[in-house]
Design a protein around this motif. Structure first.
Motif, PDB file in Angstrom:
ATOM      1  N   SER A  30     -19.508   1.933   6.289  1.00  0.00           N
ATOM      2  CA  SER A  30     -18.155   1.771   5.750  1.00  0.00           C
ATOM      3  C   SER A  30     -17.116   2.522   6.569  1.00  0.00           C
ATOM      4  N   GLU A  63     -14.569  11.984   8.540  1.00  0.00           N
ATOM      5  CA  GLU A  63     -13.999  13.000   7.666  1.00  0.00           C
ATOM      6  C   GLU A  63     -13.952  14.356   8.372  1.00  0.00           C
ATOM      7  N   ALA A  72      -9.562  -3.828   1.921  1.00  0.00           N
ATOM      8  CA  ALA A  72     -10.103  -2.792   1.036  1.00  0.00           C
ATOM      9  C   ALA A  72      -9.878  -1.402   1.622  1.00  0.00           C
ATOM     10  N   GLN A  73     -10.072  -1.268   2.927  1.00  0.00           N
ATOM     11  CA  GLN A  73      -9.853   0.024   3.570  1.00  0.00           C
ATOM     12  C   GLN A  73      -8.376   0.404   3.557  1.00  0.00           C
ATOM     13  N   GLN A  74      -7.506  -0.565   3.773  1.00  0.00           N
ATOM     14  CA  GLN A  74      -6.070  -0.289   3.687  1.00  0.00           C
ATOM     15  C   GLN A  74      -5.694   0.216   2.304  1.00  0.00           C
ATOM     16  N   ALA A  75      -6.198  -0.451   1.286  1.00  0.00           N
ATOM     17  CA  ALA A  75      -5.885  -0.046  -0.090  1.00  0.00           C
ATOM     18  C   ALA A  75      -6.427   1.344  -0.401  1.00  0.00           C
ATOM     19  N   ALA A  76      -7.529   1.715   0.236  1.00  0.00           N
ATOM     20  CA  ALA A  76      -8.148   3.012  -0.047  1.00  0.00           C
ATOM     21  C   ALA A  76      -7.431   4.163   0.652  1.00  0.00           C
ATOM     22  N   TRP A  77      -6.886   3.929   1.866  1.00  0.00           N
ATOM     23  CA  TRP A  77      -6.410   5.051   2.676  1.00  0.00           C
ATOM     24  C   TRP A  77      -4.904   5.076   2.913  1.00  0.00           C
ATOM     25  N   HIS A 127       0.829  -1.211   0.000  1.00  0.00           N
ATOM     26  CA  HIS A 127       0.000   0.000   0.000  1.00  0.00           C
ATOM     27  C   HIS A 127       0.859   1.255   0.000  1.00  0.00           C
ATOM     28  N   GLN A 135      -2.250  13.105   2.075  1.00  0.00           N
ATOM     29  CA  GLN A 135      -3.307  13.280   3.052  1.00  0.00           C
ATOM     30  C   GLN A 135      -2.777  12.914   4.440  1.00  0.00           C
TER      31      GLN A 135
END
Length: 383
Positions: free
Chosen positions: A219, A187, A105-110, A61, A119
């Protein structure tokens, strides 16, 4: 654990040391403090370009695949310069907690955005009565039709100013057990989220976050409900290791500055460093620094090899001992400098202020010594 640095680790350490020596002198740091921004965006870009933000994140990642030792090497050198950019809050606490809590999936996104510095995330875990205990959580996540409604207050949140999102710990529903603690990604600017930014006594930025019925989707839940506390402990362990490493670096610099001052400052026509009483005090400072360094090494080894229960004891031991050692060493440095050491325009007092703040963050020495005593009592009862 092997503490002999390999070529890549030596290069990593050298790169941070060069940055501090060339670009983060006392005057440059003082200029940043006057801006009241909690650091420089340009410096954060340098951190990213040199791979310091990605050092301990997984290669899959965008990270460099390193571990807690790499984090400690970076933090130790940043500690020598009393860096106020939120490396600890964003690149260690938040990034490591997210890596431990999130599903693939969350790791790949953030994680890639955290690794490249585009970010920032901040970890909102501490509450007014937590005293360093991540299992003390009064913030509530009430299930709703669309996800959850969060309400509670978190403070201090390190590195919150300028963060794009926050990792918030909360209890789901009316649960009171450790398995009811979950982590949520909120967020910045979310409806009902109020931030009050402030500076800590050492100039680093933090915020108070008030969550007033903040809605989040399903999510936003990182991983599962039952894994929240374990991920939080993982992130805090890495954060405390980084903090201890930074304090060792600060002690190194304080000892070096004091030794140089004693060499050039003269009384009665001779350098005051020739006075035996002052030599003894310098020897005591150096001894405390080396004990703290040994405890840091013990913590790093424990995080790599020990089971969770023993890791938590090592974390508390290191937090208590290194924090007190840093206050002693930096306090003695002020005394050996005399009156000039008390002025804002001279660097040594800022090292003491940093040590005082660090000793209080993540729970003070008394709280962590109490945790060690409880662990010892449990082990004696079992045996």
């Amino acid at each position: 654990m092997n503490f002999q640095l390999d070529a890549e680790q030596q290069l990593l350490q050298d790169s941070v040391r060069r940055f501090i020596d060339k670009s983060y002198g006392f005057e440059a740091r003082a200029a940043l403090l006057r801006e009241h921004q909690g650091g420089s965006a340009a410096n954060w870009g340098i951190f990213a370009d040199n791979g310091w933000l990605a050092a301990a994140l997984p290669e899959a990642h965008g990270g460099l695949g390193g571990g807690v030792l790499d984090t400690a090497l970076i933090a130790q050198e940043l500690g020598r310069g009393l860096v106020i950019e939120p490396y600890l809050g964003c690149a260690v606490l938040a990034a490591q907690t997210l890596a431990a809590a999130a599903d693939p999936a969350q790791q790949a996104a953030w994680l890639p955005a955290l690794a490249d510095g585009s970010q920032r995330a901040a970890l909102a875990w501490c509450e007014a009565s937590s005293h360093g205990n991540p299992g003390f959580v009064e913030t509530v996540a009430q299930p709703s039709a669309d996800g959850f409604i969060l309400r509670g207050t978190k403070s201090p949140v390190l590195g919150a100013q300028g963060a794009h999102r926050y990792i918030v710990s909360a209890r789901v529903g009316a649960g009171q057990g450790d398995d009811d603690i979950a982590l949520f990604l909120v967020e910045a600017g979310a409806r009902g989220l109020h931030e009050r930014a402030f500076l800590l006594h050492d100039g680093c930025g933090a915020s108070e976050l008030v969550l007033d019925q903040v809605p989040v989707g399903r999510s936003a839940l990182l991983g599962g409900t039952g894994s929240g506390l374990a991920a939080l402990r993982h992130g805090l362990a890495h954060g405390i290791a980084a903090q201890c490493a930074g304090l060792v670096g600060a002690m190194e610099k304080a000892v070096e500055m004091t030794a140089e001052y004693l060499r050039v400052r003269k009384q009665f026509g001779v350098a005051i460093g020739s006075f035996q009483a002052l030599q003894h005090r310098m020897a005591d400072m150096a001894a405390e620094m080396e004990i703290a360094r040994a405890m840091l090494h013990r913590l790093l080894a424990s995080l790599e090899t020990d089971p969770p229960a023993l890791r938590q004891v090592a974390v508390s031991q290191a937090k208590a001992l290194v924090g007190r050692a840093a206050k002693y060493v930096c306090g003695q440095a002020i005394q050996l400098h005399g009156g000039i050491g008390m002025t804002e325009e001279y660097a040594i007092g800022h090292y003491y202020k940093h040590a005082v703040v660090a000793d209080l963050l993540f729970g003070g020495a008394d709280a962590h010594e109490a945790a060690c005593a409880e662990a010892l009592q449990r082990s004696l009862a079992v045996s």
